[in-house]
Design a protein around this motif. Structure first.
Motif, PDB file in Angstrom:
ATOM      1  N   UNK A 206     -19.607 -15.221 -41.290  1.00  0.00           N
ATOM      2  CA  UNK A 206     -19.674 -15.896 -39.991  1.00  0.00           C
ATOM      3  C   UNK A 206     -21.114 -16.065 -39.510  1.00  0.00           C
ATOM      4  N   UNK A 207     -21.903 -14.993 -39.649  1.00  0.00           N
ATOM      5  CA  UNK A 207     -23.252 -15.090 -39.093  1.00  0.00           C
ATOM      6  C   UNK A 207     -24.100 -16.195 -39.726  1.00  0.00           C
ATOM      7  N   UNK A 208     -24.241 -16.218 -41.057  1.00  0.00           N
ATOM      8  CA  UNK A 208     -25.071 -17.294 -41.628  1.00  0.00           C
ATOM      9  C   UNK A 208     -24.526 -18.695 -41.331  1.00  0.00           C
ATOM     10  N   UNK A 209     -23.198 -18.815 -41.314  1.00  0.00           N
ATOM     11  CA  UNK A 209     -22.617 -20.125 -40.984  1.00  0.00           C
ATOM     12  C   UNK A 209     -23.048 -20.547 -39.578  1.00  0.00           C
ATOM     13  N   UNK A 210     -22.893 -19.624 -38.643  1.00  0.00           N
ATOM     14  CA  UNK A 210     -23.221 -19.935 -37.247  1.00  0.00           C
ATOM     15  C   UNK A 210     -24.710 -20.211 -37.088  1.00  0.00           C
ATOM     16  N   UNK A 211     -25.505 -19.414 -37.798  1.00  0.00           N
ATOM     17  CA  UNK A 211     -26.949 -19.574 -37.679  1.00  0.00           C
ATOM     18  C   UNK A 211     -27.378 -20.935 -38.224  1.00  0.00           C
ATOM     19  N   UNK A 212     -26.776 -21.339 -39.354  1.00  0.00           N
ATOM     20  CA  UNK A 212     -27.074 -22.648 -39.931  1.00  0.00           C
ATOM     21  C   UNK A 212     -26.667 -23.766 -38.976  1.00  0.00           C
ATOM     22  N   UNK A 213     -25.478 -23.604 -38.423  1.00  0.00           N
ATOM     23  CA  UNK A 213     -24.954 -24.619 -37.512  1.00  0.00           C
ATOM     24  C   UNK A 213     -25.875 -24.798 -36.294  1.00  0.00           C
ATOM     25  N   UNK A 214     -26.373 -23.687 -35.789  1.00  0.00           N
ATOM     26  CA  UNK A 214     -27.188 -23.761 -34.557  1.00  0.00           C
ATOM     27  C   UNK A 214     -28.485 -24.525 -34.788  1.00  0.00           C
ATOM     28  N   UNK A 215     -28.897 -24.574 -36.059  1.00  0.00           N
ATOM     29  CA  UNK A 215     -30.138 -25.286 -36.355  1.00  0.00           C
ATOM     30  C   UNK A 215     -29.914 -26.794 -36.372  1.00  0.00           C
ATOM     31  N   UNK A 216     -28.671 -27.194 -36.642  1.00  0.00           N
ATOM     32  CA  UNK A 216     -28.391 -28.625 -36.713  1.00  0.00           C
ATOM     33  C   UNK A 216     -27.717 -29.181 -35.464  1.00  0.00           C
ATOM     34  N   UNK A 217     -27.044 -28.307 -34.763  1.00  0.00           N
ATOM     35  CA  UNK A 217     -26.196 -28.756 -33.672  1.00  0.00           C
ATOM     36  C   UNK A 217     -26.662 -28.148 -32.353  1.00  0.00           C
ATOM     37  N   UNK A 218     -27.425 -28.925 -31.569  1.00  0.00           N
ATOM     38  CA  UNK A 218     -27.997 -28.380 -30.322  1.00  0.00           C
ATOM     39  C   UNK A 218     -26.920 -27.908 -29.338  1.00  0.00           C
ATOM     40  N   UNK A 219     -25.768 -28.600 -29.356  1.00  0.00           N
ATOM     41  CA  UNK A 219     -24.705 -28.203 -28.427  1.00  0.00           C
ATOM     42  C   UNK A 219     -24.183 -26.817 -28.794  1.00  0.00           C
ATOM     43  N   UNK A 220     -24.079 -26.574 -30.103  1.00  0.00           N
ATOM     44  CA  UNK A 220     -23.595 -25.273 -30.555  1.00  0.00           C
ATOM     45  C   UNK A 220     -24.603 -24.180 -30.192  1.00  0.00           C
ATOM     46  N   UNK A 221     -25.870 -24.532 -30.363  1.00  0.00           N
ATOM     47  CA  UNK A 221     -26.914 -23.554 -30.026  1.00  0.00           C
ATOM     48  C   UNK A 221     -26.851 -23.203 -28.540  1.00  0.00           C
ATOM     49  N   UNK A 222     -26.686 -24.217 -27.756  1.00  0.00           N
ATOM     50  CA  UNK A 222     -26.555 -24.051 -26.308  1.00  0.00           C
ATOM     51  C   UNK A 222     -25.399 -23.096 -25.978  1.00  0.00           C
ATOM     52  N   UNK A 223     -24.289 -23.334 -26.678  1.00  0.00           N
ATOM     53  CA  UNK A 223     -23.098 -22.516 -26.478  1.00  0.00           C
ATOM     54  C   UNK A 223     -23.379 -21.053 -26.886  1.00  0.00           C
ATOM     55  N   UNK A 224     -24.099 -20.895 -27.991  1.00  0.00           N
ATOM     56  CA  UNK A 224     -24.415 -19.544 -28.463  1.00  0.00           C
ATOM     57  C   UNK A 224     -25.310 -18.826 -27.446  1.00  0.00           C
ATOM     58  N   UNK A 225     -26.245 -19.562 -26.890  1.00  0.00           N
ATOM     59  CA  UNK A 225     -27.131 -18.963 -25.883  1.00  0.00           C
ATOM     60  C   UNK A 225     -26.344 -18.580 -24.644  1.00  0.00           C
TER      61      UNK A 225
END
Ligand code: ARG
Length: 588
Positions: A206-225
């Protein structure tokens, strides 16, 4: 016990004083010309100017004053004024027997027991351990053991990275995958399940998947923050989920550190200081240290004598969020409150040295620590591959620590099975013990701050400056001792004889250096000094062994003396191994 060189220096100092010179000139060191003498003193040269006399004359006076000395068997004066010394055989023998009877082989209890906290390991929860974490664990563990051996009160704290964005990333990803989980239901008021909704292998995916996603998807990064923010601000469901992440991850970490023979007294993390941050920040503001700059809260830490630019230490980001700094400072504050340590030692990648410089300065300036506590940074270099670049997998990715350990175990097993008759099960167990020594000694024998090359062939070799060579030496001694015991019964450990040949003398001289070496390794925070000593000791023993027919000796008193010498050599070597964090098997 006094240090052996101090005994020699005292005798020499007395002789200088008797001859009318300053006793401080009598410092004795191990000879750098062992072909000429065992020890030397260069004090006559140092005194020539002060006493306006040729060094040769001074040395001659001292030599006279040493006539009949019980400490030195031979005192030669060599131009232009060296004092070449051989020590009394009796004294050397007596010193070893005293060492053998002392439970710390001559290391004395410290005048003042220091309370020392060692911050090492530093893994990040939910991220697999990789080779970068190896050095902190291996070096920190050894520093802890050396300090403890010296008689200090030592606490090892793992300082988990358990509070940052990686937590928000995992939570955000889980929310996408399993939105129905009760942790995401804000109306839920009951008790959360005791079982985690994921396994460690799922978590590690889960972690590497999420980390990779956050680099490409600003909305996802926003959500993670956003998730990180909610977690840190006490969302019940997120906190419950976070506890699961922590416990699943810590169980796995414990297993991995156990394989490395590394253990921690405290499993605290960044999250533990979350609640005290507001108080600390308020104090920093009230003290006039922290001020706003571009919306962020900072403390200036530059000093007039700086030759390079030291930027301010940022305490809070403009959105009010805490940073890596903030948790480190708050951790210092808590450590001071709870333990009042005399020293905190951080064993962290040397690329963080500027960061720690800022943190230390800020901690002092804002009064978190006073003068009586020292903050030390032991920065370590990078573990490189044979190409001189940071160690990678064959595919070029970051190498997981587990895989590195598996590789070295496998290589060791191959070597152990070649040319030996050993049951598969014993060979496996033995190879793991030996492989750990290969891995740890390969690392620790370098000065920590230096980069080194991870060379599996060299590290696992039974010859040269390697862990397996040292283990092999101890196993050899154990086997001789066992054979002796079988035919002659238990040996008296306190019956070393005066030496009869050079290799025996060298081994004895090497043994006498143990207490001063250990003290030096502690003071300089330098496990590599223990390694260098151990290697010299093993070489000294092996020369003696190759020149001496120990078990075939007919003079039983002589034989018993050698056995006592071997027994002390083994005990001292095993003590060194223990503070380095590995041990020798019974056979190999
Ligand atoms: N978790 C950090 C990292 O992976 C290391 C922690 C070092 N210790 C500390 N007190 N900052 O870089």
């Amino acid at each position: 016990m006094k240090k052996f060189l101090d005994i020699l220096s005292e005798e020499m100092g007395k002789a200088f004083a008797t001859a009318g010179y300053g006793a401080e000139l009598g410092r004795v060191t191990v000879s750098n010309r062992p072909d000429l003498c065992e020890y030397q003193c260069n004090g006559a040269m140092a005194g020539a100017k002060q006493y306006k006399k040729p060094p040769f004359v001074i040395a001659g006076d001292v030599q006279k004053a040493l006539e009949g000395s019980k400490v030195f068997d031979k005192v030669d004066v060599v131009a232009p004024g060296f004092l070449n010394l051989n020590v009394s055989r009796e004294l050397l023998k007596d010193y070893l027997n005293e060492m053998a009877g002392d439970n710390k082989f001559g290391v004395e209890a410290p005048e003042k027991v220091k309370k020392i906290i060692i911050d090492y390991g530093g893994p990040n929860v939910a991220k697999p351990l990789h080779v970068g974490h190896l050095r902190s664990a291996v070096i920190g563990e050894s520093v802890k053991r050396i300090s403890r051996y010296m008689g200090h009160d030592v606490i090892g704290d793992i300082h988990l990275g358990d509070w940052g964005l990686q937590m928000g990333l995992i939570i955000a990803e889980l929310k996408l995958r399993q939105p129905e989980l009760v942790y995401f239901d804000s109306d839920f008021t009951g008790e959360y399940p005791a079982e985690a909704p994921f396994t460690i292998s799922e978590l590690e995916e889960i972690y590497p998947t999420a980390s990779g996603k956050s680099k490409e998807d600003p909305a996802f990064k926003e959500e993670a923050m956003n998730c990180t923010f909610k977690l840190q601000n006490g969302d019940r469901g997120y906190r419950a989920l976070w506890k699961h992440i922590l416990s699943v991850s810590v169980t796995d970490l414990k297993k991995n550190y156990e394989k490395l023979n590394v253990d921690f007294d405290l499993w605290k993390g960044e999250s533990d200081v979350h609640d005290v941050i507001p108080d600390m920040v308020a104090d920093m503001k009230a003290g006039g240290f922290a001020y706003e700059s571009d919306g962020a809260l900072v403390v200036d830490v530059k000093e007039e004598t700086d030759t390079k630019e030291i930027p301010p230490c940022m305490i809070l980001k403009s959105d009010g969020a805490a940073l890596y700094n903030t948790t480190d400072l708050a951790t210092i504050r808590e450590r001071m409150k709870e333990y009042k340590p005399d020293e905190i030692i951080y064993v962290v990648d040397k690329r963080q040295d500027l960061y720690f410089e800022q943190v230390f300065r800020c901690a002092r300036k804002t009064g978190l620590v006073g003068d009586e506590t020292s903050l030390k940074f032991l920065g370590f270099g990078t573990m490189n591959g044979k190409d001189g670049k940071p160690f990678k997998t064959r595919q070029g990715g970051v190498m997981r620590l587990e895989h590195l350990i598996a590789d070295i175990n496998e290589e060791m097993l191959k070597k152990i099975l070649t040319g030996r008759e050993m049951e598969e099960a014993e060979a496996k167990e033995t190879s793991q013990i030996v492989a750990l020594s290969a891995l740890k000694y390969g690392d620790l024998s370098n000065q920590a701050s230096k980069d080194y090359v991870f060379d599996i062939d060299r590290f696992t070799s039974f010859e040269g400056d390697t862990g397996p060579y040292l283990l092999y030496t101890v196993v050899r001694i154990k086997s001789i001792l066992k054979k002796y015991e079988e035919s002659c019964g238990a040996a008296d450990k306190l019956l070393c004889n005066a030496y009869t040949n050079d290799s025996e003398k060298n081994l004895m001289m090497q043994l006498t250096l143990f207490n001063s070496m250990m003290e030096g390794a502690f003071e300089e925070i330098a496990p590599h000094r223990v390694c260098a000593y151990l290697y010299d000791l093993a070489n000294a023993f092996n020369s003696f062994y190759h020149e001496t027919k120990i078990l075939a000796e007919e003079d039983s008193a002589k034989k018993q003396g050698w056995i006592a010498l071997l027994s002390l050599t083994k005990d001292v070597a095993e003590t060194c191994m223990d503070v380095l964090g590995f041990s020798a098997p019974e056979r190999m």
